[in-house]
Design an enzyme around this catalytic site. Structure first.
Site, PDB file in Angstrom:
ATOM      1  N   ARG A 172      -0.357  -5.014  -3.952  1.00 26.42           N
ATOM      2  CA  ARG A 172       0.261  -3.791  -4.453  1.00 26.42           C
ATOM      3  C   ARG A 172       1.419  -3.433  -3.523  1.00 26.42           C
ATOM      4  NH1 ARG A 172      -0.533  -1.490  -0.311  1.00 26.42           N
ATOM      5  NH2 ARG A 172       0.830   0.207  -1.003  1.00 26.42           N
ATOM      6  N   GLY A 173       2.185  -2.438  -3.920  1.00 25.66           N
ATOM      7  CA  GLY A 173       3.369  -2.069  -3.155  1.00 25.66           C
ATOM      8  C   GLY A 173       4.590  -2.697  -3.797  1.00 25.66           C
TER       9      GLY A 173
ATOM     10  N   ASP B  12       8.498   3.339  -5.500  1.00 25.38           N
ATOM     11  CA  ASP B  12       8.265   2.290  -6.486  1.00 25.38           C
ATOM     12  C   ASP B  12       9.448   2.127  -7.428  1.00 25.38           C
ATOM     13  OD1 ASP B  12       5.189   1.283  -6.489  1.00 25.38           O
ATOM     14  OD2 ASP B  12       5.379   3.290  -5.669  1.00 25.38           O
TER      15      ASP B  12
END
Length: 321
Positions: free
Chosen positions: A49-50, A218
């Site tokens: 994730r990220g 994001d």
């Protein structure tokens, strides 16, 4: 000196090897994905994730399709559908699709990511005064990238320069990326920190115990609006009320000039269990209705500066294009 945190994700032979972040902080386990479907599952379930890490994962997914003989177009469709908010994922997919050699391109994306993050850190470190008490949200460190980190990269660079920052790590409900991941990273890096409940931020600021807030992103819209982990907007409002700087650190690949404002950014809805359960234990009544939005959008007017590998922008008009 070797990095105390191994690379988050890499392409090794005919498989993608990544840190399984679902297992942290209890144990450091590497997960091997040998098919695009396995990689998609790792993305959906937050094993990886990220935003910058997802950019690398997207490129590596196309490389994996090339190596396994899966049609690249179908692999691209699957990968892009996994998480809609982080623009880096589609960026990585498209970059590998356009390359003559997707495997080499995916490896280049990974190398460049670490280099970009180090530049972000170098650009942002001077924003933190010596001895700064910095509040951060979610995880924007090595684990959210291929290596070094964005928001945590700025703190890390300040630490390496001897500026002696300390960090307030909020737990980041509902998936606890702050408690599980950022705290794990900072402990490995030897950067002083304290873990606090999310609801403690206002009190810390009111007591004069926060000097700056720094988060990752994001997606950043053309007007500078920032999509980040849910709860970010509230911290920006609190920072403004207490006259504290609110910084966003992200690579240029997170900037999305095709999205005019934050109102156009799709916000991912995730499973109810993430809110209704804690570490597998039910904490809400049965059949309770849950609204689990993974991100919120912080208006550009609440952002003091955006830190990228190309420098520090103090207005949306200064953002790289």
């Amino acid at each position: 000196m070797s990095d105390p945190i191994p690379p988050t994700i890499g392409l090794e032979g005919a498989h993608v090897r990544l840190i399984d972040q679902r297992r942290l902080p209890g144990e450091l386990v590497m997960l091997e994905c040998r098919t695009v479907d396995q990689l998609c599952d790792a993305i959906v379930t937050l094993a990886v994730r990220g935003a910058p890490a997802l950019g690398a994962a997207g490129a590596m997914g196309i490389a994996l399709a090339t190596l396994t003989g899966e049609p690249a177009g179908e692999a691209a469709r699957k990968l892009k559908a996994t998480r809609p908010t982080a623009v880096n994922l589609a960026w990585g997919v498209d970059r590998a699709l356009a390359a003559e050699d997707p495997v080499a391109e995916a490896q280049l994306v990974a190398v460049e990511d670490v280099e970009r993050n180090r530049r972000i850190g170098a650009n942002g470190a001077p924003l933190l005064p010596p001895g700064a008490h910095v509040l951060t949200h979610c995880n924007a460190g090595s684990l959210a990238t291929v290596g070094y980190g964005t928001a945590i990269g700025v703190i890390r660079a300040a630490h390496e320069q001897g500026r002696e920052p300390s960090v307030w790590v909020d737990e980041t409900r509902p998936v606890l990326q702050g408690a599980r991941l950022t705290a794990w990273e900072l402990a490995r890096l030897g950067i002083p920190f304290r873990l606090v409940a999310d609801v403690m931020a206002a009190g810390l600021m009111a007591a004069g115990e926060v000097d700056a807030v720094i988060v990752g992103a994001d997606r950043v819209a053309a007007n500078g609006d920032v999509a980040n982990k849910v709860g970010t907007y509230g911290l920006a409002v609190l920072a403004a009320h207490h006259s504290l700087p609110f910084y966003v650190a992200a690579p240029v690949s997170t900037l999305d000039p095709a999205t005019a404002t934050g109102a156009e950014i799709p916000v991912e809805r995730r499973a109810a269990e993430e809110v209704a359960e804690l570490a597998g234990t039910r904490i809400a009544p049965p059949d309770v209705e849950v609204d689990n939005r993974a991100f919120d959008v912080t208006p550009a007017g609440l952002v003091t500066a955006w830190v990228t590998e190309e420098g520090v922008a103090r207005s949306p008009g200064e953002l790289p294009t």
